[in-house]
Design a protein around this motif. Structure first.
Motif, PDB file in Angstrom:
ATOM      1  N   LYS A 145       0.827  -1.207   0.000  1.00 30.79           N
ATOM      2  CA  LYS A 145       0.000   0.000   0.000  1.00 30.79           C
ATOM      3  C   LYS A 145       0.864   1.262   0.000  1.00 30.79           C
ATOM      4  O   LYS A 145       2.034   1.217   0.342  1.00 30.79           O
ATOM      5  CB  LYS A 145      -0.916   0.014   1.223  1.00 30.79           C
ATOM      6  N   ASN A 146       0.233   2.365  -0.363  1.00 32.89           N
ATOM      7  CA  ASN A 146       0.860   3.693  -0.271  1.00 32.89           C
ATOM      8  C   ASN A 146       2.180   3.766  -1.035  1.00 32.89           C
ATOM      9  O   ASN A 146       3.172   4.306  -0.536  1.00 32.89           O
ATOM     10  CB  ASN A 146       1.085   4.088   1.189  1.00 32.89           C
ATOM     11  N   VAL A 147       2.182   3.235  -2.246  1.00 31.45           N
ATOM     12  CA  VAL A 147       3.375   3.283  -3.100  1.00 31.45           C
ATOM     13  C   VAL A 147       3.378   4.609  -3.857  1.00 31.45           C
ATOM     14  O   VAL A 147       2.444   4.902  -4.614  1.00 31.45           O
ATOM     15  CB  VAL A 147       3.406   2.106  -4.087  1.00 31.45           C
ATOM     16  N   ARG A 148       4.410   5.386  -3.652  1.00 33.70           N
ATOM     17  CA  ARG A 148       4.492   6.690  -4.317  1.00 33.70           C
ATOM     18  C   ARG A 148       4.595   6.501  -5.822  1.00 33.70           C
ATOM     19  O   ARG A 148       5.228   5.557  -6.296  1.00 33.70           O
ATOM     20  CB  ARG A 148       5.700   7.460  -3.799  1.00 33.70           C
ATOM     21  N   GLU A 149       3.983   7.410  -6.597  1.00 33.18           N
ATOM     22  CA  GLU A 149       4.030   7.293  -8.047  1.00 33.18           C
ATOM     23  C   GLU A 149       5.474   7.314  -8.535  1.00 33.18           C
ATOM     24  O   GLU A 149       6.331   8.002  -7.978  1.00 33.18           O
ATOM     25  CB  GLU A 149       3.225   8.410  -8.711  1.00 33.18           C
ATOM     26  N   GLY A 150       5.733   6.522  -9.570  1.00 35.16           N
ATOM     27  CA  GLY A 150       7.081   6.413 -10.106  1.00 35.16           C
ATOM     28  C   GLY A 150       7.300   5.054 -10.731  1.00 35.16           C
ATOM     29  O   GLY A 150       6.355   4.275 -10.921  1.00 35.16           O
ATOM     30  N   THR A 151       8.543   4.749 -11.042  1.00 33.84           N
ATOM     31  CA  THR A 151       8.907   3.484 -11.663  1.00 33.84           C
ATOM     32  C   THR A 151       9.731   2.655 -10.682  1.00 33.84           C
ATOM     33  O   THR A 151      10.654   3.171 -10.043  1.00 33.84           O
ATOM     34  CB  THR A 151       9.715   3.725 -12.951  1.00 33.84           C
ATOM     35  N   TYR A 152       9.390   1.367 -10.577  1.00 32.98           N
ATOM     36  CA  TYR A 152      10.019   0.477  -9.607  1.00 32.98           C
ATOM     37  C   TYR A 152      10.455  -0.826 -10.263  1.00 32.98           C
ATOM     38  O   TYR A 152       9.820  -1.308 -11.201  1.00 32.98           O
ATOM     39  CB  TYR A 152       9.041   0.130  -8.477  1.00 32.98           C
ATOM     40  N   LYS A 153      11.538  -1.392  -9.751  1.00 36.22           N
ATOM     41  CA  LYS A 153      11.912  -2.766 -10.062  1.00 36.22           C
ATOM     42  C   LYS A 153      11.292  -3.641  -8.981  1.00 36.22           C
ATOM     43  O   LYS A 153      11.462  -3.377  -7.795  1.00 36.22           O
ATOM     44  CB  LYS A 153      13.428  -2.927 -10.076  1.00 36.22           C
ATOM     45  N   VAL A 154      10.580  -4.680  -9.395  1.00 36.48           N
ATOM     46  CA  VAL A 154       9.850  -5.534  -8.460  1.00 36.48           C
ATOM     47  C   VAL A 154      10.291  -6.976  -8.664  1.00 36.48           C
ATOM     48  O   VAL A 154      10.448  -7.437  -9.802  1.00 36.48           O
ATOM     49  CB  VAL A 154       8.323  -5.423  -8.696  1.00 36.48           C
TER      50      VAL A 154
END
Length: 212
Positions: free
Chosen positions: A159-168
């Motif tokens: 939850k509450n993941v800030r907008e942007g690009t992530y490696k998951v």
């Protein structure tokens, strides 16, 4: 023997402001932290603790019922302020200059709700895997990392993941008898890139682990 040492204490400076959510509604109980301008929210900086470089004071407070906060007796330096709340994505305000005897009031800080990412982790047998670890690493420095574990049904939610690009990526629970390189293998086999927006819900982000 050394004598005649004088230590001059100063008043320091003050940082104040207000934290709000959507529509300008005050956010009560948000944690407000001061850090040096070079500080980064990652394991390396966290490991430094009190030994972290820079002259900035490490200070923490919480917002009141009107969303206001005030941090006093700060060493004059260049700062950044990090704001956290369990119901919102983390926000950072940078390039703040605190000077001796002055009160620096910053503009209202608007906390976004962030995104929700959910899915399931399947083991090599194809069955849901409890206790698997899912991590999100931001591609831009200074953005919070996220780590969660799957429940008994193999499901996870971030939850509450800030907008942007992530490696998951996802990795299986650690067991003493496992291949010491298994975590790296899982990371390589499952890693993907996700771009998220505030208030977005991304469901069905499943991972399938393999023994190869």
């Amino acid at each position: 023997d050394v004598s005649g040492i004088a230590v001059r204490m100063t008043q320091g400076g003050t940082l104040s402001g207000r934290v709000v959510g959507a529509g300008g509604v005050p956010v009560e109980g948000a944690v407000v932290e001061t850090h040096d301008k070079e500080w980064s929210d990652d394991p390396f900086w966290q490991s430094l603790g009190a030994a972290a470089p820079g002259n900035a004071s490490e200070s923490t407070t919480r917002t009141d019922q009107d969303g206001n906060f005030r941090l006093e007796s700060l060493t004059p330096a260049q700062y950044q302020v990090v704001i956290r709340h369990r119901d919102f994505a983390q926000e950072t305000v940078k390039d703040l200059v605190v000077t001796e005897g002055q009160d620096l009031r910053i503009q209202d800080v608007n906390l976004p709700r962030g995104a929700v990412i959910s899915g399931m982790v399947l083991g090599p047998s194809g069955r849901p895997m409890a206790g698997a670890i899912v991590k999100l690493y931001p591609t831009v420095a200074g953005t919070r990392q996220h780590t969660v574990q799957t429940n008994k049904a193999g499901e996870y939610m971030v939850k509450n993941v800030r907008e942007g690009t992530y490696k998951v990526h996802a990795t299986r629970p650690r067991v003493g008898t496992d291949n010491p390189f298994q975590e790296n293998i899982d990371m390589k086999n499952t890693q993907r890139v996700l771009t998220v927006q505030n208030d977005q819900t991304l469901s069905g982000q499943d991972f399938k682990l393999s023994d190869r």
